[in-house]
Scaffold this active site. Structure first.
Site, PDB file in Angstrom:
ATOM      1  CG  ASP A   1     -27.643   0.846 -68.047  1.00 23.72           C
ATOM      2  OD1 ASP A   1     -27.858   2.034 -68.335  1.00 23.72           O
ATOM      3  OD2 ASP A   1     -26.516   0.389 -67.768  1.00 23.72           O
TER       4      ASP A   1
HETATM    5  N1  URA Z   1     -24.390   2.264 -63.890  1.00 23.69           N
HETATM    6  C1  URA Z   1     -24.619   1.461 -64.945  1.00 23.69           C
HETATM    7  O1  URA Z   1     -23.700   1.023 -65.598  1.00 23.69           O
HETATM    8  N2  URA Z   1     -25.896   1.157 -65.244  1.00 23.69           N
HETATM    9  C2  URA Z   1     -26.952   1.576 -64.522  1.00 23.69           C
HETATM   10  O2  URA Z   1     -28.099   1.227 -64.838  1.00 23.69           O
HETATM   11  C3  URA Z   1     -26.696   2.406 -63.424  1.00 23.69           C
HETATM   12  C4  URA Z   1     -25.413   2.743 -63.128  1.00 23.69           C
END
Ligand code: URA
Length: 241
Positions: A107
């Site tokens: 993310d």
């Molecule tokens: N899980 C999440 O919530 N975000 C990420 O970036 C990776 C795994």
């Protein structure tokens, strides 16, 4: 299998100049192939086996490159984005000539380990939902994380869309109003870690990936920095995938 290509094309792909500039280098007798000076820009070479030198310095040809980056917050794990900086934008010049892309997604606000490569086969293996490559995250979570959460995670968590995750290993490093944990998961569902904690009524306020398929984030990399994987690391990730 031989991989013959025109010498001027090989050198321009490696960013030693335009075809015109490379022809000039050859005219000036500065280019050697297997220790013979060459003036013909159209000569066929195999960049993986021919020894190509400019000014007596050997050109290092690599087909595939594997780069680990410590992704910072605010950067997108994509090759191009209209609004935000991408992990590819952060690469230093020496890596720019390789057409790398991120093998996997984090993310925008997640930090940590991301692998960039131009090896489509390896990226495919890493991303394959059939492979269940382990990924470990460090997280700060609002709320007391305790043994009941460890137990729930170890049985798999049913997410808001009904998907049941693989059993996940939760380790509590510090349990308080803001707990610190390590979590290993085996898929890469959208916002998976955040959604797993939502199910147990807790909120992830900081997330960082620290390992993936046996590859461990190099602690000496500051946020936004990257380095090539060592040969041992490439072997390790290929074995695990
Ligand atoms: N899980 C999440 O919530 N975000 C990420 O970036 C990776 C795994």
């Amino acid at each position: 299998m031989s991989n013959l290509q025109r010498l001027d094309k090989v050198l321009s792909n490696l960013e030693f100049g335009s075809r015109k500039e490379i022809r000039l280098l050859m005219k000036q007798e500065r280019v050697k192939v297997n220790d013979t000076t060459v003036k013909d820009p159209g000569i066929q070479v195999d960049p993986e086996t021919s020894i190509i030198k400019i000014d007596d310095r050997e050109i290092m040809y690599k087909k595939y490159i594997y780069i680990m980056m410590n992704k910072p917050d605010g950067v997108i794990s994509a090759t191009f984005d209209k609004r935000h900086k991408t992990v590819v934008n952060l690469l230093p010049g020496e890596f720019k000539r390789f057409d790398v892309f991120p093998a996997g997604r984090l993310d925008i606000d997640t930090e940590g380990l991301i692998l960039l490569t131009n090896d489509g086969q390896l990226a495919h293996e890493i991303l394959s939902p059939k492979k269940h490559i382990p990924k470990t995250y460090f997280a700060r979570v609002r709320g007391l994380v305790d043994s009941s959460d460890i137990e729930k995670f170890s049985g798999g968590i049913t997410l808001d869309d009904g998907y049941r995750t693989f059993p996940a290993q939760l380790e509590v490093l510090n349990s308080s109003e803001v707990s610190e944990v390590k979590l290993t998961i085996y898929e890469g569902k959208f916002h998976q870690v955040k959604r797993m904690f939502q199910v147990v009524e807790k909120e992830v306020i900081y997330l960082k990936r620290i390992s993936m398929g046996g590859l461990i984030l190099d602690n000496s990399l500051a946020l936004g920095e990257c380095r090539e994987l060592t040969k041992a690391e490439v072997r390790e990730i290929k074995v695990k995938c």
